[in-house]
Motif scaffolding. Sequence first.
Motif, PDB file in Angstrom:
ATOM      1  N   ASP A  82      -0.243  -1.678  -4.968  1.00  0.00           N
ATOM      2  CA  ASP A  82       1.087  -1.254  -5.597  1.00  0.00           C
ATOM      3  C   ASP A  82       1.858  -0.202  -4.773  1.00  0.00           C
ATOM      4  OD1 ASP A  82       0.734  -3.025  -7.711  1.00  0.00           O
ATOM      5  OD2 ASP A  82      -0.589  -1.548  -8.709  1.00  0.00           O
ATOM      6  N   GLU A 105      -1.755  -9.831   0.540  1.00  0.00           N
ATOM      7  CA  GLU A 105      -0.597  -8.983   0.740  1.00  0.00           C
ATOM      8  C   GLU A 105       0.032  -9.589   2.168  1.00  0.00           C
ATOM      9  OE1 GLU A 105       0.690  -6.927  -1.207  1.00  0.00           O
ATOM     10  OE2 GLU A 105      -0.980  -7.266  -2.777  1.00  0.00           O
ATOM     11  N   ARG A 108       2.294 -12.375   1.225  1.00  0.00           N
ATOM     12  CA  ARG A 108       3.761 -12.016   0.638  1.00  0.00           C
ATOM     13  C   ARG A 108       4.559 -11.286   1.759  1.00  0.00           C
ATOM     14  NH1 ARG A 108      -0.217  -9.921  -3.170  1.00  0.00           N
ATOM     15  NH2 ARG A 108      -0.385 -11.021  -5.096  1.00  0.00           N
ATOM     16  N   SER A 193      -3.054  -5.798 -10.108  1.00  0.00           N
ATOM     17  CA  SER A 193      -3.323  -7.231  -9.622  1.00  0.00           C
ATOM     18  C   SER A 193      -4.730  -7.374  -9.708  1.00  0.00           C
ATOM     19  CB  SER A 193      -2.954  -7.532  -8.236  1.00  0.00           C
ATOM     20  OG  SER A 193      -1.521  -7.679  -8.051  1.00  0.00           O
ATOM     21  N   GLU A 348       3.348 -10.833  -9.469  1.00  0.00           N
ATOM     22  CA  GLU A 348       2.779  -9.408  -9.566  1.00  0.00           C
ATOM     23  C   GLU A 348       3.608  -8.255 -10.294  1.00  0.00           C
ATOM     24  OE1 GLU A 348       4.955  -8.072  -5.281  1.00  0.00           O
ATOM     25  OE2 GLU A 348       3.507  -9.462  -5.190  1.00  0.00           O
ATOM     26  N   ARG A 351       2.392  -8.146 -13.741  1.00  0.00           N
ATOM     27  CA  ARG A 351       1.263  -7.506 -13.995  1.00  0.00           C
ATOM     28  C   ARG A 351       1.176  -6.162 -13.773  1.00  0.00           C
ATOM     29  NH1 ARG A 351      -3.851 -10.599 -11.361  1.00  0.00           N
ATOM     30  NH2 ARG A 351      -3.562 -12.929 -11.756  1.00  0.00           N
TER      31      ARG A 351
END
Length: 367
Positions: A82, A105, A108, A193, A348, A351
């Motif tokens: 995060d 990650e 993404r 996550s 995400e 979450r």
Amino acid sequence: MAVTLRHQAVGGAGTPAQHMLRRRDVAVLLPLVATGLWPTAAQAAPVLRVLSWPGYADPDIVAVFEKRHGAKVEITTVASDDVLRAKLANPQGVGFDLVAANTAEIARLVVRRLLAPLPVHNIPNTERQLPRFRQLHAIAGIAQGSDVYAMPYTYSEMGLIYDRQQISTPPASIAVLWDPRWRGRVLAFDGSSHGFSLAAMYRGMAPFHIPAAQFGPLARDLVALRRNVRSFYSLPEESLELFRKHRIAVMHANYGQQQLKQLRDAGLDVGYVVPREGALAWLDCWAITRRSTQVALATEWINYMLDPSVSRELTRRQGLANTLEEPLALSGDAPAGAIVWLEPVEDEARRAQLWQRILSGDRPNRF
């Protein structure tokens, strides 16, 4: 740039030949000054800004790189995905040249076009990696088309660490984290996550693709976990202090074998298992951001991180596996469940929002 040429008088004003030599010197030096090649002042060292995880780039390791390349390296560490996302997403923040992130990650970041393709041919130490890490296009999340966006560096599964003095039989299931017998003696990782993925595995569900209708029940499970844990930790060093101070019985180890090594080095009698539901596992890679202004230097950094002396030092100090050699088996700690490599999750943002409500103390009936 002003230039002052000083003449030293030798035998008066000097001979005509000496005057001719000086004029010739001036004719040679002035173009060098004009083009900036005359070393009148030291050039500022280039700065490489690195976003990393704890233990990946210790000061002495960084110092060798700085000396070798005449550069300055600024390391910023993160304690969760995060935080990593927030730092990379901040347009007013520091423009990082490099980031260390897990493959989920990385995927993404590739989709959001935040990474630059790697000049793999300029990273010769990749030839030293194990065969499975040289097959870059076979590793989910790090390649797109013919481009590779990240280089594998280290990995670990997120097993369970338990106190052998309190739990004599290795725990077989992640249900031990919810067991009321250990209330107040459980540690878990502060990450949205991983938290929801853990709860999904607890319920026998797919960890990365949670149906919308299941978020409420899983959030209630995580509230129950919150009531059972002593604390949610962020950094491995923090988990060590909490484990020791509060006589923790069992911990979900986000940093896996890195935490295991720290606890054992501290003299704690702990065991380590992969439960029957399996364990989430991460593969962290180095990647160069599109905002980088030091692509060549960043490429040198990745090559340096894959040098045997650096990669093996990571394993020696942190207990983490490197990509150059197979990890040593842990005596007496045979994994029982499967390794579940991280993947991008379905939502995400949802979450993260629910996780903050869980940590802040929302009651189960609010979900």
